[in-house]
Scaffold this motif. Structure first.
Motif, PDB file in Angstrom:
ATOM      1  N   PHE A  10      -3.946   3.918   8.722  1.00 52.41           N
ATOM      2  CA  PHE A  10      -3.798   3.090   9.922  1.00 52.41           C
ATOM      3  C   PHE A  10      -5.031   2.197  10.120  1.00 52.41           C
ATOM      4  CE2 PHE A  10      -0.613   5.749  12.672  1.00 52.41           C
ATOM      5  CZ  PHE A  10       0.331   5.642  11.660  1.00 52.41           C
ATOM      6  N   GLU A  11      -6.193   2.741   9.831  1.00 51.85           N
ATOM      7  CA  GLU A  11      -7.427   1.975  10.020  1.00 51.85           C
ATOM      8  C   GLU A  11      -7.491   0.773   9.068  1.00 51.85           C
ATOM      9  OE1 GLU A  11      -9.487   2.199  12.384  1.00 51.85           O
ATOM     10  OE2 GLU A  11      -8.905   4.122  13.259  1.00 51.85           O
ATOM     11  N   MET A  12      -6.797   0.850   7.940  1.00 52.89           N
ATOM     12  CA  MET A  12      -6.780  -0.270   6.990  1.00 52.89           C
ATOM     13  C   MET A  12      -5.905  -1.423   7.475  1.00 52.89           C
ATOM     14  SD  MET A  12      -6.098   1.540   3.319  1.00 52.89           S
ATOM     15  CE  MET A  12      -7.116   2.872   2.668  1.00 52.89           C
ATOM     16  N   VAL A  37       0.872  -1.182   0.000  1.00 54.60           N
ATOM     17  CA  VAL A  37       0.000   0.000   0.000  1.00 54.60           C
ATOM     18  C   VAL A  37       0.902   1.224   0.000  1.00 54.60           C
ATOM     19  CG1 VAL A  37      -1.663   1.379   1.314  1.00 54.60           C
ATOM     20  CG2 VAL A  37      -1.934  -1.107   1.166  1.00 54.60           C
ATOM     21  N   ILE A  38       0.781   2.047  -1.036  1.00 59.31           N
ATOM     22  CA  ILE A  38       1.550   3.286  -1.155  1.00 59.31           C
ATOM     23  C   ILE A  38       0.603   4.455  -0.970  1.00 59.31           C
ATOM     24  CG2 ILE A  38       2.746   4.754  -2.823  1.00 59.31           C
ATOM     25  CD1 ILE A  38       4.082   2.225  -3.919  1.00 59.31           C
ATOM     26  N   ASN A  39       0.921   5.315  -0.013  1.00 57.82           N
ATOM     27  CA  ASN A  39       0.073   6.470   0.293  1.00 57.82           C
ATOM     28  C   ASN A  39       0.932   7.696   0.562  1.00 57.82           C
ATOM     29  OD1 ASN A  39      -2.718   7.583   1.332  1.00 57.82           O
ATOM     30  ND2 ASN A  39      -1.235   8.176   2.880  1.00 57.82           N
ATOM     31  N   LYS A  80      -4.379  -2.821  17.490  1.00 58.82           N
ATOM     32  CA  LYS A  80      -4.743  -3.796  16.450  1.00 58.82           C
ATOM     33  C   LYS A  80      -3.683  -4.888  16.299  1.00 58.82           C
ATOM     34  CE  LYS A  80      -6.735  -2.071  12.726  1.00 58.82           C
ATOM     35  NZ  LYS A  80      -7.020  -1.249  11.521  1.00 58.82           N
ATOM     36  N   LYS A  81      -2.604  -4.781  17.113  1.00 60.29           N
ATOM     37  CA  LYS A  81      -1.499  -5.743  17.056  1.00 60.29           C
ATOM     38  C   LYS A  81      -0.874  -5.796  15.657  1.00 60.29           C
ATOM     39  CE  LYS A  81      -3.313  -8.531  20.851  1.00 60.29           C
ATOM     40  NZ  LYS A  81      -2.492  -7.808  21.820  1.00 60.29           N
ATOM     41  N   VAL A  82      -0.628  -4.615  15.109  1.00 59.06           N
ATOM     42  CA  VAL A  82       0.013  -4.480  13.798  1.00 59.06           C
ATOM     43  C   VAL A  82       1.467  -4.052  14.002  1.00 59.06           C
ATOM     44  CG1 VAL A  82       0.033  -3.178  11.635  1.00 59.06           C
ATOM     45  CG2 VAL A  82      -2.149  -3.904  12.624  1.00 59.06           C
ATOM     46  N   ASP A  83       2.394  -4.751  13.379  1.00 57.42           N
ATOM     47  CA  ASP A  83       3.817  -4.422  13.489  1.00 57.42           C
ATOM     48  C   ASP A  83       4.142  -3.153  12.711  1.00 57.42           C
ATOM     49  OD1 ASP A  83       4.323  -6.697  15.003  1.00 57.42           O
ATOM     50  OD2 ASP A  83       4.750  -7.927  13.232  1.00 57.42           O
ATOM     51  N   TYR A  84       5.148  -2.416  13.183  1.00 56.72           N
ATOM     52  CA  TYR A  84       5.530  -1.195  12.480  1.00 56.72           C
ATOM     53  C   TYR A  84       6.997  -0.842  12.725  1.00 56.72           C
ATOM     54  CZ  TYR A  84       4.522   0.722  17.153  1.00 56.72           C
ATOM     55  OH  TYR A  84       4.495   0.956  18.512  1.00 56.72           O
TER      56      TYR A  84
END
Length: 302
Positions: free
Chosen positions: A180-182, A57-59, A225-229
């Motif tokens: 972030f919500e995605m 995903v590019i934003n 959301k337990k998303v790595d970053y």
């Protein structure tokens, strides 16, 4: 990392040179890489070279910048053709080729937001430093010593990038909160927001600023959301620190990466090494302890 990382154009702030160090803190394989502040998407390109992610995903809030990336990936031949046309125009001006830059800049600022116009401006402007005025107009000056990226070189790079990312990439120009919500577990979010050392509120590479407190709070969305970053956010140059640490409550680890000699310092006749911070989310911290310690200049828990 095998091979040289292709890039569309020189772009100040790009993490292309730091990419091999940054990728060491990524899992070997994960579902999707998300770049909320993509710039020229150097980390997406580097990650695709190592086949680490299934999709991308590019934003970026700079919509035309995203359109350059989309065309480079989805329709590289068209981007090269359009760029070649703009690039060749400058030679009709003879020794006054610098004047052509201002013609294209006025064209772009007056509404012709074609990807090739912005790409040419980036390719010819001083140090690849994209700058916008308060009215949103591109206002950087040209580098008078060069003509910008040769279309043949551009073609080689965009074709290589297209092969890596075509059919795997989604493109957006949204507020980073929406991106972030995605995000979902299994994704990895790489962030390179406006540099704290430039300003805490507004960076004129972007159309709006990213206030420190707001950004720090937003990271909690990913934690919940337990998303790595991974976050590139502040740094040190010549012993001077830029920016403040992200809150300890986020539970991430701060690692300083050697970014080499500062080009700005060299212009002033000094040799100062720049170290850029990389914040690693909690579940990725074990990757740090598995690396040879000489790879890092310093480390601090943040």
């Amino acid at each position: 990392m095998n091979g040289k990382i292709p890039h569309i154009v020189q772009y100040q702030g790009s993490k292309r040179k730091l990419a091999p160090q940054i990728l060491q803190y990524m899992p070997e394989r994960f579902d999707r890489l998300i770049e909320p502040f993509s710039g020229m998407a150097a980390i997406s390109i580097a990650t695709a070279m190592e086949h680490r992610a299934g999709s991308y995903v590019i934003n970026d809030l700079n919509k035309t910048l995203v359109e350059i990336l989309k065309e480079a990936i989805e329709n590289p031949a068209q981007l090269v053709t359009d760029y070649r046309t703009v690039w060749n125009e400058q030679f009709s001006y003879g020794e006054n080729h610098v004047e052509h830059f201002y013609v294209v800049r006025d064209r772009f600022n007056c509404g012709q937001k074609k990807p090739a116009n912005l790409l040419y401006l980036i390719a010819r402007c001083v140090k690849g430093a994209v700058r916008y005025g308060g009215n949103g107009n591109f206002n950087q000056s040209p580098d008078k010593r060069r003509h910008g990226t040769n279309p043949d070189t551009l073609e080689q790079n965009v074709c290589a990038i297209s092969k890596l990312l075509k059919g795997k990439t989604s493109f957006f120009s949204l507020d980073y909160h929406d991106i972030f919500e995605m995000a979902q577990p299994g994704d990895l979010v790489y962030m390179d927001p406006p540099y704290q050392g430039v300003t805490n509120v507004r960076d004129n590479r972007y159309f709006s600023g990213v206030p420190f407190d707001e950004f720090a709070e937003a990271i909690n969305i990913l934690n919940s959301k337990k998303v790595d970053y991974l976050i590139s956010y502040d740094g040190i140059c010549g012993g001077k620190e830029y920016g403040e640490d992200l809150p300890e409550s986020l539970g991430c680890k701060k690692i300083m990466l050697n970014a080499g000699l500062s080009s700005q310092a060299l212009l002033l006749g000094k040799k100062s090494t720049t170290y850029e911070a990389l914040y690693v989310s909690e579940s990725l911290i074990p990757l740090f302890y598995s690396l040879p310690k000489q790879l890092c200049f310093m480390e601090v828990m943040a």
